[in-house]
Design an enzyme around this catalytic site. Structure first.
Site, PDB file in Angstrom:
ATOM      1  NE  ARG A 298      -4.064  -1.964   1.987  1.00 50.48           N
ATOM      2  CZ  ARG A 298      -3.944  -3.071   2.708  1.00 50.48           C
ATOM      3  NH1 ARG A 298      -2.941  -3.192   3.551  1.00 50.48           N
ATOM      4  NH2 ARG A 298      -4.819  -4.033   2.584  1.00 50.48           N
TER       5      ARG A 298
ATOM      6  CD  GLU B  77       8.076  16.623 -23.004  1.00 53.05           C
ATOM      7  OE1 GLU B  77       7.316  17.570 -22.681  1.00 53.05           O
ATOM      8  OE2 GLU B  77       7.642  15.544 -23.468  1.00 53.05           O
TER       9      GLU B  77
ATOM     10  CE  LYS C 147       5.257  17.320 -14.882  1.00 56.84           C
ATOM     11  NZ  LYS C 147       5.494  15.920 -15.196  1.00 56.84           N
TER      12      LYS C 147
ATOM     13  CG  HIS D 274       2.343  16.140 -25.161  1.00 55.73           C
ATOM     14  ND1 HIS D 274       3.163  17.251 -25.220  1.00 55.73           N
ATOM     15  CD2 HIS D 274       3.047  15.191 -24.479  1.00 55.73           C
ATOM     16  CE1 HIS D 274       4.298  16.980 -24.590  1.00 55.73           C
ATOM     17  NE2 HIS D 274       4.261  15.737 -24.136  1.00 55.73           N
TER      18      HIS D 274
HETATM   19  N1  LIG Z   1       5.259  10.378 -15.041  1.00 58.13           N
HETATM   20  C1  LIG Z   1       5.200  11.400 -15.843  1.00 58.13           C
HETATM   21  O1  LIG Z   1       4.706  12.477 -15.490  1.00 58.13           O
HETATM   22  C2  LIG Z   1       5.790  11.283 -17.211  1.00 58.13           C
HETATM   23  C3  LIG Z   1       5.972  12.413 -17.987  1.00 58.13           C
HETATM   24  C4  LIG Z   1       6.581  12.270 -19.234  1.00 58.13           C
HETATM   25  C5  LIG Z   1       6.963  11.011 -19.677  1.00 58.13           C
HETATM   26  N2  LIG Z   1       6.750   9.929 -18.890  1.00 58.13           N
HETATM   27  C6  LIG Z   1       7.177   8.592 -19.331  1.00 58.13           C
HETATM   28  O2  LIG Z   1       8.592   8.578 -19.450  1.00 58.13           O
HETATM   29  C7  LIG Z   1       8.951   7.567 -20.366  1.00 58.13           C
HETATM   30  C8  LIG Z   1      10.014   8.102 -21.283  1.00 58.13           C
HETATM   31  O3  LIG Z   1      11.149   8.451 -20.523  1.00 58.13           O
HETATM   32  P1  LIG Z   1      12.609   8.426 -21.166  1.00 58.13           P
HETATM   33  O4  LIG Z   1      12.588   9.167 -22.434  1.00 58.13           O
HETATM   34  O5  LIG Z   1      13.567   8.801 -20.117  1.00 58.13           O
HETATM   35  O6  LIG Z   1      12.732   6.887 -21.595  1.00 58.13           O
HETATM   36  P2  LIG Z   1      13.631   5.700 -21.005  1.00 58.13           P
HETATM   37  O7  LIG Z   1      13.487   5.559 -19.554  1.00 58.13           O
HETATM   38  O8  LIG Z   1      13.318   4.500 -21.822  1.00 58.13           O
HETATM   39  O9  LIG Z   1      15.108   6.191 -21.329  1.00 58.13           O
HETATM   40  C9  LIG Z   1      15.499   6.347 -22.678  1.00 58.13           C
HETATM   41  C10 LIG Z   1      16.721   5.483 -22.977  1.00 58.13           C
HETATM   42  O10 LIG Z   1      17.863   6.092 -22.390  1.00 58.13           O
HETATM   43  C11 LIG Z   1      18.527   5.164 -21.543  1.00 58.13           C
HETATM   44  N3  LIG Z   1      19.142   5.972 -20.484  1.00 58.13           N
HETATM   45  C12 LIG Z   1      18.514   6.696 -19.531  1.00 58.13           C
HETATM   46  N4  LIG Z   1      19.415   7.404 -18.828  1.00 58.13           N
HETATM   47  C13 LIG Z   1      20.632   7.125 -19.352  1.00 58.13           C
HETATM   48  C14 LIG Z   1      21.945   7.571 -19.070  1.00 58.13           C
HETATM   49  N5  LIG Z   1      22.194   8.488 -18.150  1.00 58.13           N
HETATM   50  N6  LIG Z   1      22.950   7.043 -19.799  1.00 58.13           N
HETATM   51  C15 LIG Z   1      22.700   6.151 -20.794  1.00 58.13           C
HETATM   52  N7  LIG Z   1      21.477   5.713 -21.121  1.00 58.13           N
HETATM   53  C16 LIG Z   1      20.465   6.199 -20.400  1.00 58.13           C
HETATM   54  C17 LIG Z   1      17.474   4.200 -21.119  1.00 58.13           C
HETATM   55  O11 LIG Z   1      18.018   2.965 -20.737  1.00 58.13           O
HETATM   56  C18 LIG Z   1      16.643   4.088 -22.391  1.00 58.13           C
HETATM   57  O12 LIG Z   1      17.256   3.186 -23.284  1.00 58.13           O
HETATM   58  C19 LIG Z   1       7.688   7.153 -21.074  1.00 58.13           C
HETATM   59  O13 LIG Z   1       7.285   5.897 -20.616  1.00 58.13           O
HETATM   60  C20 LIG Z   1       6.684   8.208 -20.689  1.00 58.13           C
HETATM   61  O14 LIG Z   1       5.356   7.717 -20.639  1.00 58.13           O
HETATM   62  C21 LIG Z   1       6.179  10.047 -17.684  1.00 58.13           C
HETATM   63 ZN   LIG Z   2       5.855  14.760 -23.252  1.00 59.42          ZN
END
Ligand SMILES: NC(=O)c1ccc[n+]([C@@H]2O[C@H](COP(=O)([O-])OP(=O)(O)OC[C@H]3O[C@@H](n4cnc5c(N)ncnc54)[C@H](O)[C@@H]3O)[C@@H](O)[C@H]2O)c1
Ligand SMILES: [Zn+2]
Length: 394
Positions: free
Chosen positions: A145, A209, A251, A272
């Site tokens: 939880r 972003e 944000k 978006h």
């Molecule tokens: N919760 C929220 O408010 C919110 C807002 C926007 C996006 N999201 C979510 O976030 C996700 C996208 O996030 P993302 O773009 O970070 O994707 P991700 O977590 O898949 O990272 C992108 C790639 O970069 C790699 N990576 C990350 N940090 C690294 C580093 N320092 N060095 C080397 N490789 C690294 C990861 O392994 C992956 O292959 C989506 O699922 C989306 O829905 C959530």
């Molecule tokens: Zn976005």
């Protein structure tokens, strides 16, 4: 408007140096007392994790959850830092990639924590990009939880977007992020040094972003990004800290005013509605930031055509996004009619009319019909998409 010009001016003048920047996030008034938290931004912060996470969570046992890519580069180092300080920590790794942000991975991670006998005296450290943040955050939200959560974002997108605001969750075959929970972190630690290993395409995608944050809330910030694309693409530590700090402030300002997406938070959807449609149509071959770069330019053009958005905004957006190396028009291989079709599936559609988060001008979100949404007819969307094509007549 959200842009606090005085504070922004200070930001532009100040040199951030090596001291970490701290942004305080106060989510919606409903949970204020329990959920105010800090976002710490700066180089070298992974070394400070023991003190930071112990203070933020009050526990001494930690589940560090990371994907394979991030774990391979950083897990050993972070584990050593935490264990040397006497914090019992175990690492749980899942395969990298959006397709693993699933109920199956959530279940597997939860089961592994149960097997390892993690109890309510422990906390989750979500270490990585937005996938790790959302997934580990959802494990934390649901495990017994709810366990305390610390977000340790390592992608630019996670640092400026997904780690702030408390949204956690997983994807299902029916769509992205459909199963989830609001679970605010106790602390966010963004070590800018980790960006050095981030693939360039992911860096550019995260910058989209940041451009959005400028476009909806702060014209000075937008202009600063436009003038700073070189140091930002070179991951200059001071430029990057400045960018992350201002984006987090924006944000946090939006979600603090509106934790559960009733009004202001909708302005974060600028770019978006079209972006998600293009992303889906590309079968996720386009990165999220690439798709929303296209989406922002198209949605600014839609706004211009409707008389909502000041003329020239779409061109200014295309110019900075292009300088970052992001696409700014619908690629020729995509059918505009299909984009329109997919845009109607966006969850922001109300009673069959798709509501767009538009801007009035760069730096100012449009209040729309009262809650930052403007209903847009399909024809206006189609026109803007067709006009954006490289082969379209001027
Ligand atoms: N919760 C929220 O408010 C919110 C807002 C926007 C996006 N999201 C979510 O976030 C996700 C996208 O996030 P993302 O773009 O970070 O994707 P991700 O977590 O898949 O990272 C992108 C790639 O970069 C790699 N990576 C990350 N940090 C690294 C580093 N320092 N060095 C080397 N490789 C690294 C990861 O392994 C992956 O292959 C989506 O699922 C989306 O829905 C959530
Ligand atoms: Zn976005």
């Amino acid at each position: 408007m959200l842009a606090n010009r005085a504070a922004n001016h200070e930001l532009m003048k100040s040199s951030i140096g090596s001291a970490p920047a701290i942004v305080r996030v106060a989510p919606g008034s409903t949970q204020k007392a329990v959920s105010e938290y800090e976002v710490r931004i700066g180089p070298g912060l992974l070394r400070d994790l023991p003190v930071l996470v112990r203070k933020a969570t009050g526990v001494s046992r930690f589940a560090l959850i990371a994907d394979t890519n991030v774990a391979e580069i950083y897990a050993a180092e972070v584990l050593e830092v935490l264990q040397t300080a006497g914090l019992a920590t175990e690492v749980f790794v899942f395969p990298a990639g959006e397709m693993h942000k699933s109920r199956e991975t959530w279940m597997e991670l939860s089961d592994r924590l149960l097997t390892a006998r993690f109890g309510r005296d422990s906390a989750v450290l979500a270490f990585g990009g937005g996938v790790a943040g959302d997934l580990a955050g959802f494990v934390a939200a649901t495990y017994m939880r709810g366990l305390p959560l610390v977000q340790i974002p390592t992608s630019l997108l996670a640092m400026i977007d997904s780690s702030v605001g408390g949204k956690t969750g997983v994807d299902t075959p029916a769509g992205k992020n459909l199963i989830g929970a609001f679970h605010q972190p106790r602390l966010v630690v963004a070590d800018t040094d980790t960006l050095a290993s981030l693939p360039t395409a992911e860096l550019r995608s995260g910058l989209a972003e940041a451009v959005k944050h400028g476009a909806i809330a702060d014209a000075d910030y937008f202009r600063w990004i436009a003038a700073s694309t070189d140091p930002l693409l070179a991951v200059d530590a001071s430029a990057m800290s400045r960018l992350i700090r201002r984006s987090v402030e924006i944000k946090a300002g939006v979600v603090g005013a509106d934790e559960r997406e009733q009004g202001q938070r909708k302005m974060l959807n600028f770019g978006h509605t079209i972006g998600h449609a293009v992303e889906a149509l590309s079968r996720f071959e386009l990165l999220h930031g690439e798709a929303i770069a296209i989406g922002m330019v198209i949605e600014a053009a839609i706004g211009q055509a409707l008389g909502v958005t000041r003329p020239g905004s779409a061109a200014a957006l295309a110019s900075v996004l292009g300088a970052i190396g992001l696409p700014t028009a619908l690629p020729a291989r995509f059918d505009p009619a299909e984009v329109v079709e997919l845009s109607r599936l966006d969850k922001k559609a109300r009673a069959g009319r798709v509501e767009y988060a538009l801007i009035e001008e760069l730096g100012v979100a449009s209040p729309g019909t009262g809650s930052f949404g403007t209903p847009v007819p399909d024809e206006a969307v189609l026109d803007a998409l067709v006009a954006s094509r490289p082969d379209s007549p001027p």
